[in-house]
Structure formats: structure tokens, C-alpha cells
Design an enzyme around this catalytic site. Structure first.
Site, mmCIF file in Angstrom:
data_model
loop_
_atom_site.group_PDB
_atom_site.id
_atom_site.type_symbol
_atom_site.label_atom_id
_atom_site.label_comp_id
_atom_site.label_asym_id
_atom_site.label_seq_id
_atom_site.Cartn_x
_atom_site.Cartn_y
_atom_site.Cartn_z
ATOM 1 N N GLY A 1 -2.105 -6.494 2.845
ATOM 2 C CA GLY A 1 -2.575 -7.867 2.749
ATOM 3 C C GLY A 1 -1.461 -8.885 2.883
ATOM 4 N N ARG B 1 0.523 -10.360 0.749
ATOM 5 C CA ARG B 1 1.789 -10.044 0.072
ATOM 6 C C ARG B 1 2.557 -8.992 0.848
ATOM 7 N NH1 ARG B 1 4.753 -6.984 -3.726
ATOM 8 N NH2 ARG B 1 5.881 -8.311 -5.221
ATOM 9 N N CYS B 2 1.858 -7.988 1.343
ATOM 10 C CA CYS B 2 2.519 -6.931 2.121
ATOM 11 C C CYS B 2 3.208 -7.494 3.361
ATOM 12 C CB CYS B 2 1.502 -5.882 2.566
ATOM 13 S SG CYS B 2 0.712 -4.972 1.221
ATOM 14 N N MET B 3 2.638 -8.542 3.948
ATOM 15 C CA MET B 3 3.140 -9.087 5.211
ATOM 16 C C MET B 3 4.265 -10.097 5.024
ATOM 17 S SD MET B 3 -0.171 -9.595 7.667
ATOM 18 C CE MET B 3 -0.828 -10.971 6.724
#
Length: 420
Positions: A407, A409-411
């Protein structure tokens, strides 16, 4: 005014993250590139993907993400640009090429030489883009091969695998305080990604003079990934022991933070299930406000969490004190944040909505300020629930980006946040 403040801060220290929710000032992204076009069904498991995103739409969605950040005063830096700008002389560039070929697992001397010749005429940016995209055998033309090895091992289409996970910039390194963990990632496929961060922090003009503390190094023997590292406050960190992060790595980070007296007094090591659904701590748990968290309801019950603190003995050596906590997530957070907290369940905890939206990273949000987060549009049940709790949402399209199982945050890798 915001731009002036941002420039001044960056000049004094290029890295500063003491919370998950402080006003975001500078962030690192990677715009998906040709590496996604080099995914095939046969390579999905090897390259840690479940599906093949459509590149053109994925780039459009990612551009929308970047535009939301920029429109809200965030300086957006791109991994591919910083990596290219780090190649400030021929020696550094040649070292990167040779190290890249080594870590790509190219064993044939003939193919190593051919790759060096292939990379030689490329501009720095084209070189980085090609490394990220991967190199097919047929891109090198008709290379004369004499060895038995080359004749036998010629069916796999790539000499250097693509790196499709690169748009999840959270994982290869993580900013903690004014330092970083330069991570050793669980899989060979992803561990190559950390090479770009190594060169950026060692050679890029923006960072090389900053004497940035290294809380963890990519040469370590145990695994650590950024999705398991959360900065809950300027005194408390949370690190997941997970499918992708080892307990030994958590201890090393703790020891170096405490030895440096970096301000963090407690690390909470969350022992979470080792499964793809719980891949990283931030896939089941993110902070959206001073007192609010999104969670996957599966971790709401009693958890095994270890409190790690440090003290110095008479010789001045740091000794770790580790205590096991067996309590509910809510109680643990309230104890260490010293306030009441609200846990907002992904998909409202519903038997159908929750697993569907969890699969699409409904609990994985990026806070750009306290109570203000970026979310995927497709997680509409969770999004409505967040709004009902007073959270301001910046909703981005996500039909293709979500196929990589990560999502907002991951990106994103925050490099600078304001203190709370």
C-alpha cells in the site's frame, strides 16, 4: 514559506524521522518502470509477485500518488534519479557495474564481459533504468560462447533478473532518527535493491557529507526489511519479527541505537505470524494519528511482544534487557505511548470485507501529518471507517499498484518528518 523551511532543514540534516505521523517533508519514491513489463507468469513466484500490473496504468496511478504528496508540500525524490546522480565519477560507476553483475549471479566470464560492454555506453540514468529493468540474453546480441556452462545454461531468458518490487521503497532501507538501517533483505531477488541505497548514501552529494549513522548494514547475515520498522515516537520503535525479519536483526539494531544514544529508549519487537498475509508489520498495523491505528483484526488479541531496553555496564558496554509482554495490542500501545488509543479495524473486521481489503492493503496507510493519510481507493469500507474517526483521507487510484501487494506506506520511504 514551507519550501524555505524545508530547504533549511535539508541543509542541516538530510534525514530526520522521529515518528510515523509527523508532517512529511521529504520522501523517496520509485516510479514503476520497464521491470514490470519483464514479469511473466512463470517468473511471478521467483520475483515475489501474484499478478502482472499493467505498466502504463500503474505509472499513472503512481503519478497521482506523487501529485498528492507534492500538492501537500512534500518534496518527492526518486530512487532512480538519486542512484544516477550518485555516479559522480568513472570509478564509482565501474564499481557499481561490477557489483551489480556479481549480485545478479552471472557466473559466466563471457557473459560478464559482454554485460560490461553493454553497460559501458549508457548514460548514468539509462544504466540505472536498465539495471532495474533487468537484462535479457537477447539484448546482448550474438555473444560468442565457448564454454560448456554457457551452452548448457542458456534457456533462462534473463542474464540479470528484473526488480519489479522496487516501487516498494519502504523495504530496502529505513530512516530512524537521523540514521538508516541499510537492510539485508530476505530474498536474493529483493536484496539486490539495497545496492542502489548503498551508493546513494555513500556517494550522492546530498548525503555523502552528512555522516549518516548506519543502524544496520546490508552485509549482515540476518534479514531485516523496512516494512517491519515503525517509529512510534521519538522514544519508542516497533519492529516486527516476521516472515521477512529475523530476531537477530532486531537485536543488532537495538544495540547500535542504544550505543549511539540516539534518543530511542525502547524497542518493541512484535512476533507476528510468518505468512504472506502478515508479510511485514506494516501490512497489519499502521499509525494514522497520535492515538489511532489501522489494524488487521487478526492481531488484535493477545500478542507476544518483547520490550527491549539498554543500559551500560561498568565498562561502558551496552547490555540489552529483554522482557516478554503478553497482552492485547491496545494495552501495549497505551502503556508505551502514555495515552488511550483507538484501533480501527481494516474492513470493519467483517468476515468478507476485512480479508478482501486486507489483501489490498487496507491497513497500510501513509501518514503525511497527524490524522491525515494517503489510502487506496479500492478499500472503501476501511476508508469510510477512517473518515468516521475524523481522519482526513487522500484517496489514490490503485487497481494496478495493488497487484504488487503493498500500500501507500510500502511505496514510500520518508526521509524527513517534522517532530511532533
Amino acid at each position: 514559506m514551507a519550501t524555505v523551511l524545508q530547504t533549511t532543514r535539508a541543509a542541516s540534516s538530510p534525514l530526520h524521522v522521529t515518528s510515523e505521523i509527523g508532517r512529511l517533508r521529504t520522501v523517496l519514491l520509485h516510479r514503476p518502470g520497464a521491470e514490470l513489463e519483464n514479469l511473466t507468469p512463470d517468473l511471478l513466484e521467483r520475483l515475489l509477485f501474484d499478478d502482472i500490473p499493467y505498466l502504463q496504468l500503474a505509472q499513472s496511478e503512481h503519478d497521482s500518488f506523487a501529485q498528492v504528496l507534492t500538492a501537500n508540500g512534500v518534496e518527492v525524490l526518486y530512487l532512480e534519479n538519486l542512484a544516477a546522480e550518485s555516479l559522480t565519477d568513472a570509478h564509482i560507476r565501474d564499481n557499481l557495474i561490477r557489483q551489480f553483475i556479481l549480485e545478479a549471479g552471472v557466473e559466466s566470464d563471457c557473459m560478464k564481459a559482454a554485460l560490461i560492454e553493454y553497460f559501458r555506453p549508457l548514460s548514468n540514468r539509462d544504466l540505472i533504468d536498465q539495471m532495474m529493468a533487468g537484462v535479457r540474453r537477447d539484448q546482448l546480441g550474438n555473444v560468442r560462447v565457448d564454454s560448456l556452462y554457457d551452452r548448457v545454461n542458456n534457456s533462462y531468458p534473463f542474464l540479470c533478473d528484473p526488480m519489479p518490487n522496487l516501487y516498494f521503497t519502504r523495504d530496502p532501507f529505513a530512516t530512524i532518527g537521523q540514521g538508516i538501517t541499510l537492510n539485508h533483505m530476505r530474498t536474493l531477488t529483493r536484496n539486490r535493491e539495497t545496492l542502489f541505497a548503498q551508493y546513494i548514501f555513500q556517494y550522492h552529494p546530498r548525503f555523502r557529507q552528512a555522516d549518516i549513522p548506519l543502524w544496520f548494514d546490508r552485509e549482515e547475515a540476518t534479514a531485516l526489511e523496512g516494512g517491519d520498522e515503525l517509529v512510534l515516537s521519538d522514544q519508542v520503535l516497533a519492529i516486527g519479527i516476521s516472515q521477512r525479519t529475523d530476531s537477530g536483526s532486531v537485536e543488532r539494531v537495538c544495540r547500535r541505537l542504544f550505543e549511539a544514544e540516539a534518543g530511542f529508549e525502547t524497542v518493541l519487537a512484535f512476533h507476528i505470524p510468518q505468512s504472506r498475509a502478515f508479510m511485514h508489520l506494516d501490512t497489519v498495523f499502521t499509525m494514522v494519528d497520535h492515538d489511532k491505528f489501522t489494524i488487521h483484526s487478526a492481531i488484535e488479541g493477545p500478542l507476544t511482544v518483547y520490550e527491549i531496553t539498554g543500559s551500560r555496564d561498568r565498562a561502558g558496554q551496552v547490555r540489552l534487557k529483554i522482557e516478554q509482554l503478553n497482552d492485547k495490542l491496545e494495552a501495549i500501545l497505551e502503556k508505551y505511548l502514555k495515552r488511550r488509543v483507538t484501533l480501527i479495524r481494516c474492513g470493519s473486521g467483517d468476515a468478507i470485507h476485512a480479508p478482501r481489503e486486507q489483501w489490498n492493503d487496507g491497513a497500510n496507510t501513509l501518514a503525511i501529518a497527524p490524522g491525515e493519510v494517503v489510502v487506496y481507493s479500492r478499500n472503501h469500507v476501511t476508508n469510510q471507517l477512517l473518515e468516521s474517526h475524523g481522519i482526513k483521507l487522500h484517496v489514490i487510484p490503485s487497481s494496478e499498484l495493488s497487484r504488487g501487494r503493498g500500500g501507500p506506506r510500502c511505496m514510500s520511504m520518508p526521509l524527513y518528518r517534522d517532530d511532533l
